[in-house]
Design a protein around this motif. Structure first.
Motif, short mmCIF file in Angstrom:
data_model
loop_
_atom_site.label_atom_id
_atom_site.label_comp_id
_atom_site.label_asym_id
_atom_site.label_seq_id
_atom_site.Cartn_x
_atom_site.Cartn_y
_atom_site.Cartn_z
N CYS A 1 0.86 -1.25 -0.07
CA CYS A 1 0.07 -0.07 0.09
C CYS A 1 0.95 1.29 -0.14
CB CYS A 1 -0.85 -0.10 1.20
SG CYS A 1 -2.14 1.22 1.49
N LYS A 2 0.69 2.18 -0.79
CA LYS A 2 1.42 3.51 -1.02
C LYS A 2 1.15 4.40 0.27
CE LYS A 2 0.01 4.66 -5.07
NZ LYS A 2 -0.33 5.50 -6.00
N GLU A 3 0.04 4.21 0.95
CA GLU A 3 -0.72 4.99 1.78
C GLU A 3 -0.02 4.61 3.26
OE1 GLU A 3 -2.56 8.37 2.73
OE2 GLU A 3 -2.56 7.53 0.85
N SER B 1 -10.37 -3.05 -0.09
CA SER B 1 -9.51 -1.83 0.27
C SER B 1 -8.49 -2.24 1.47
CB SER B 1 -10.43 -0.84 0.91
OG SER B 1 -11.30 -1.12 2.07
N CYS B 2 -7.42 -1.61 1.53
CA CYS B 2 -6.42 -1.87 2.66
C CYS B 2 -6.99 -2.21 4.08
CB CYS B 2 -5.52 -0.99 2.78
SG CYS B 2 -4.20 -1.03 4.06
N ALA C 1 -7.11 2.51 2.11
CA ALA C 1 -7.06 3.03 0.59
C ALA C 1 -7.86 1.86 -0.16
CB ALA C 1 -5.42 2.76 0.70
N ASP D 1 -6.32 0.36 -6.07
CA ASP D 1 -5.34 0.76 -6.77
C ASP D 1 -4.13 1.55 -6.29
OD1 ASP D 1 -6.62 2.87 -6.36
OD2 ASP D 1 -7.61 3.32 -8.53
N PHE D 2 -4.20 1.61 -4.64
CA PHE D 2 -3.14 2.18 -4.01
C PHE D 2 -2.14 1.21 -3.95
CE2 PHE D 2 -4.00 6.54 -2.06
CZ PHE D 2 -5.07 6.82 -2.99
N ARG E 1 0.98 -1.35 -4.94
CA ARG E 1 2.03 -1.46 -5.94
C ARG E 1 2.73 -2.78 -5.88
NH1 ARG E 1 -0.92 1.29 -8.74
NH2 ARG E 1 -0.42 3.31 -8.79
#
Length: 56
Positions: A9-11, A41-42, A47, A50-51, A53
């Motif tokens: 997660c980028k967040e 979602s995370c 998130a 699509d957040f 990677r």
């Protein structure tokens, strides 16, 4: 077929590991990223999918 991938997660930097899945969200171990629903979602920060990677 055991080449499971990990997505971060980028967040919040939580990691979705295909080998472990996300049982608390109903995703069994071995659930491939392509099979994770788009509305998932995370579980840590909420998130959207699509957040995340692919981790190299």
């Amino acid at each position: 077929m055991s080449d499971f991938k990990k997505y971060q997660c980028k967040e919040c930097e939580n990691i979705y590991d295909e080998a472990k899945g996300d049982p608390d969200s109903g995703l069994a171990p071995g659930t491939r990223w392509a099979d994770v629903p788009n509305d998932w979602s995370c579980p840590i920060c909420g998130a959207p999918k699509d957040f995340f990677r692919l981790m190299e």
